[in-house]
Design an enzyme around this catalytic site. Structure first.
Site, PDB file in Angstrom:
ATOM      1  CD  GLU A  23      27.662  50.322  43.558  1.00 54.78           C
ATOM      2  OE1 GLU A  23      28.870  50.579  43.471  1.00 54.78           O
ATOM      3  OE2 GLU A  23      26.761  51.175  43.499  1.00 54.78           O
ATOM      4  NE  ARG A  51      40.204  48.672  39.063  1.00 56.04           N
ATOM      5  CZ  ARG A  51      39.092  48.746  39.796  1.00 56.04           C
ATOM      6  NH1 ARG A  51      39.133  49.066  41.061  1.00 56.04           N
ATOM      7  NH2 ARG A  51      37.918  48.475  39.253  1.00 56.04           N
ATOM      8  CE  LYS A 111      30.781  47.470  38.846  1.00 59.71           C
ATOM      9  NZ  LYS A 111      30.087  46.927  40.030  1.00 59.71           N
TER      10      LYS A 111
HETATM   11  P1  ATP Z   1      32.525  50.554  40.894  1.00 59.53           P
HETATM   12  O1  ATP Z   1      33.308  51.621  40.235  1.00 59.53           O
HETATM   13  O2  ATP Z   1      31.116  50.472  40.445  1.00 59.53           O
HETATM   14  O3  ATP Z   1      32.713  50.454  42.378  1.00 59.53           O
HETATM   15  P2  ATP Z   1      34.032  48.138  40.828  1.00 59.53           P
HETATM   16  O4  ATP Z   1      34.661  47.618  39.593  1.00 59.53           O
HETATM   17  O5  ATP Z   1      34.857  48.501  41.992  1.00 59.53           O
HETATM   18  O6  ATP Z   1      33.161  49.286  40.282  1.00 59.53           O
HETATM   19  P3  ATP Z   1      32.489  46.447  42.571  1.00 59.53           P
HETATM   20  O7  ATP Z   1      31.201  45.798  42.295  1.00 59.53           O
HETATM   21  O8  ATP Z   1      32.544  47.405  43.683  1.00 59.53           O
HETATM   22  O9  ATP Z   1      32.926  47.125  41.234  1.00 59.53           O
HETATM   23  O10 ATP Z   1      33.608  45.336  42.730  1.00 59.53           O
HETATM   24  C1  ATP Z   1      33.468  44.218  43.574  1.00 59.53           C
HETATM   25  C2  ATP Z   1      34.827  43.726  43.978  1.00 59.53           C
HETATM   26  O11 ATP Z   1      35.598  43.409  42.838  1.00 59.53           O
HETATM   27  C3  ATP Z   1      35.590  44.765  44.771  1.00 59.53           C
HETATM   28  O12 ATP Z   1      36.206  44.120  45.877  1.00 59.53           O
HETATM   29  C4  ATP Z   1      36.607  45.260  43.801  1.00 59.53           C
HETATM   30  O13 ATP Z   1      37.773  45.652  44.472  1.00 59.53           O
HETATM   31  C5  ATP Z   1      36.843  44.052  42.897  1.00 59.53           C
HETATM   32  N1  ATP Z   1      37.253  44.496  41.563  1.00 59.53           N
HETATM   33  C6  ATP Z   1      36.580  45.332  40.750  1.00 59.53           C
HETATM   34  N2  ATP Z   1      37.276  45.568  39.630  1.00 59.53           N
HETATM   35  C7  ATP Z   1      38.402  44.848  39.716  1.00 59.53           C
HETATM   36  C8  ATP Z   1      39.546  44.667  38.867  1.00 59.53           C
HETATM   37  N3  ATP Z   1      39.638  45.270  37.682  1.00 59.53           N
HETATM   38  N4  ATP Z   1      40.532  43.847  39.297  1.00 59.53           N
HETATM   39  C9  ATP Z   1      40.438  43.227  40.476  1.00 59.53           C
HETATM   40  N5  ATP Z   1      39.403  43.356  41.323  1.00 59.53           N
HETATM   41  C10 ATP Z   1      38.396  44.158  40.961  1.00 59.53           C
HETATM   42 MG    MG Z   2      33.640  49.296  43.949  1.00 55.32          MG
END
Ligand code: ATP
Ligand code: MG
Length: 584
Positions: free
Chosen positions: A60, A287, A297
């Site tokens: 995102e 994660r 974020k």
């Molecule tokens: P938000 O809370 O804004 O959704 P997010 O960290 O999930 O934050 P995204 O931009 O939606 O951010 O993440 C993109 C991809 O990265 C998604 O598939 C998410 O599952 C993965 N991702 C995000 N944070 C992690 C993490 N800490 N470890 C592994 N994968 C992650």
């Molecule tokens: Mg997300």
């Protein structure tokens, strides 16, 4: 002597056995195929989806990428690469309020830097707004969606609890034509935000809360960075994600564990849409959480906005641009991700492992140089004042192909302040009154006297003599002394600013403390700016992002703030893990 059974064994054999055991252990520690990779192998073998593998990375664009995202990127792109498939980059831009173009550009830069490529497959969930709208209309016509006029809090109260079924909305049985008319009018902007939503009609008694008539569209009257003011309704994440996967022909939709409970809804929506055997499959993994930092974020943005850090790329941030500026290499990050692997269990990974990965990488690649961070003047009384000798030093003992360089040596030098002690403890093998040390690559010197500043009492100069026969590689060079120091010739030294970074938080899990705000754990010593550091002259031409090992100190890289007349270095990581010791 050691005994195994009745036989007496020479220690050398015991040692050999230990080494062999360690090597076998190393074999065991090699990452095996993860459960996700096994699913992919099985699916390919079974010929599912015509034997294709197609993944996507769906950020995102509401912030910069962090090391957690690297874990997802390495998996999405890595699996596609390994099994001859493709990986799309898809911006999940369904919320016009929080998203910005700046983030899109940074995300692309970071993925490329990590070593991955989406070729021409750069997509946006917003590309599918029309298709998604049509699909919603289709669901309404089929009696599978309805417009609900209740406010969000009422809808949420009717949802029930995991053990108590939900209550049906009074609008659940509203005729399809009525919902359809209202949905079109919602999109024309006739109603206020929050006054109506579109819900899927699934099952208010489902044990899975996400299946209790989830909201799939809401009214947002904000301009979108790509579609402008075209839409007044926007799809929810759950309604956009699986469908986007389906539109793009994704076979394996890999995401983090919190989406496991969304999977039945993902499948339900795809099943309402699909017309053939093709179906994307969602698989969840744990994660990445890293000790002594945060991954949210929203919180990272707070740190930036509140000026707690200098920006998204502050070298203390866990963002990829921060790590890059700190001196981390893409290889070290990929190696770290490899070491932690993918599981179904949430955990906090030790940041020491990340530091291990960068040390291991730079150990092989970074040239060794002399840099004195806290300079103390050494004067060699019996060395001619006008003489300069060039001594030859190996650039990297781990890799002789990196060659040698000449370093000037003269009568006045700088050494590290803490390499001299007036009253040394037992086993202090550095410089002290009467003690001898080797200056690396040059001579053995002996401390004859020292001078203190009258006001501050700090040692200002150390006077030594040198033994000309002890030059490295010369006749008496084998003479034994216990300590070897790095040094820089005072006359030839280049001044630099060195920024010494440490962990941003002094708590292992700053965001996980119920009663305390994460900001309470900001490490007050996470940045020390050292001015007037003395570097060997070869560093005069160093440019960002050049990386070096400052001997005995750690790995350092040239910062982007650096100029030809004012060099700035960042400490990437110290040579040894000092935290491990402190915490013992
Ligand atoms: P938000 O809370 O804004 O959704 P997010 O960290 O999930 O934050 P995204 O931009 O939606 O951010 O993440 C993109 C991809 O990265 C998604 O598939 C998410 O599952 C993965 N991702 C995000 N944070 C992690 C993490 N800490 N470890 C592994 N994968 C992650
Ligand atoms: Mg997300």
């Amino acid at each position: 002597m050691n005994y195994i059974g009745q036989t007496q064994i020479h220690p050398i054999f015991v040692l050999l056995k230990l080494i062999r055991m360690a090597e076998e252990k190393k074999e065991e520690l090699k990452p095996s195929v993860s459960f996700i990779e096994q699913f992919i192998i099985d699916d390919l073998k079974a010929g599912k989806n015509d034997g294709r593998i197609h993944t996507r990375f769906p950020p995102e664009p509401n912030g910069y990428l962090h090391i957690g995202h690297a874990k997802a990127i390495c998996l999405d792109f890595g699996m596609a690469r390994k099994y001859g498939g493709k990986c799309n980059l898809r911006f999940d831009d369904t919320n016009p309020v929080k998203e910005e173009v700046e983030y899109i550009d940074s995300i692309k830069e970071d993925i490329r830097w990590l070593g991955f490529d989406w070729e021409d497959r750069e997509y946006y969930a917003s590309d599918y707004f029309s298709k998604l709208f049509d699909f919603a209309v289709d669901l309404i016509k089929r009696g599978l969606a309805y417009v609900d006029d209740q406010p969000a809090d009422v809808i949420s109260a009717q949802k029930g609890t995991p053990t108590r079924p939900g209550t049906e909305s009074p609008y659940r049985k509203r005729p399809a034509e009525e919902s359809l008319d209202l949905f079109y009018r919602m999109n024309r902007g006739e109603f206020e935000e929050g006054s109506r939503v579109l819900r899927a009609r699934i099952d208010m008694t489902s044990p899975n809360m996400h299946m209790r008539d989830p909201i799939i569209y809401r009214i947002i009257k904000a301009s979108h960075h790509r579609t402008g003011s075209k839409w007044n309704v926007y799809p929810m994440y759950d309604f956009a994600h699986g469908q986007s996967d389906y539109f793009e022909g994704i076979t394996h939709s890999l995401c983090t564990l919190e989406f496991e409970v969304h999977r039945p809804l993902y499948d339900w929506l795809v099943d309402q849409m699909r017309t053939s055997y093709y179906r994307p499959r969602q698989i969840e993994f744990n994660r990445l959480n890293l000790s002594y930092t945060i991954m949210s974020k929203r919180k990272l943005l707070e740190l930036v906005q509140d000026g707690k850090v200098s920006g998204w790329d502050d070298p203390r941030m866990p963002t990829l641009c921060g790590l890059r500026r700190r001196g981390y290499t893409p290889e070290s990050i990929r190696r770290f991700i490899d070491l932690i692997g993918y599981t179904k269990v949430e955990a906090i990974n030790d940041v020491s492992l990340l530091e291990y990965a960068i040390r291991e990488d730079l150990n092989m690649r970074a040239p060794r140089v002399f840099g004195v961070l806290d300079p103390l003047k050494v004067i060699i009384n019996n060395y001619p004042e006008d003489r300069v000798e060039n001594v030859e030093i190996l650039n990297n003992p781990e890799d002789e192909s990196m060659g040698k360089r000449m370093v000037p040596f003269s009568r006045e030098l700088y050494i590290e302040r803490d390499d001299f002690l007036e009253n040394p403890p037992h086993k202090f093998f550095r410089l002290a009154p009467g003690a001898e040390v080797r200056l690396k690559g040059a001579y053995i010197i002996k401390c004859e006297s020292f001078r203190k500043n009258e006001n501050t009492g700090a040692v200002e100069e150390v006077h030594c003599t040198y033994d000309p026969a002890t030059r490295s590689g010369g006749n008496a060079s084998h003479k034994k002394v216990k300590g070897t120091l790095h040094w820089v010739s005072a006359r030839h030294a280049v001044d630099a600013e060195v920024r010494v970074y440490d962990r941003l938080f002094d708590h292992e899990d700053p965001a996980g403390q119920k009663d305390d705000d994460y900001r309470k754990f900001l490490n007050p010593d996470s940045l020390k700016i050292l001015k007037g550091c003395k570097l060997e002259p070869s560093l005069r031409s160093a440019k960002p992002p050049d990386k070096f090992q400052f001997q005995r100190l750690g790995y350092f890289c040239v910062d982007y703030d650096s100029t030809e007349s004012a060099l700035v270095f960042n400490r990437t990581v110290s040579l040894k893990d000092t935290w491990a010791k402190i915490n013992k």
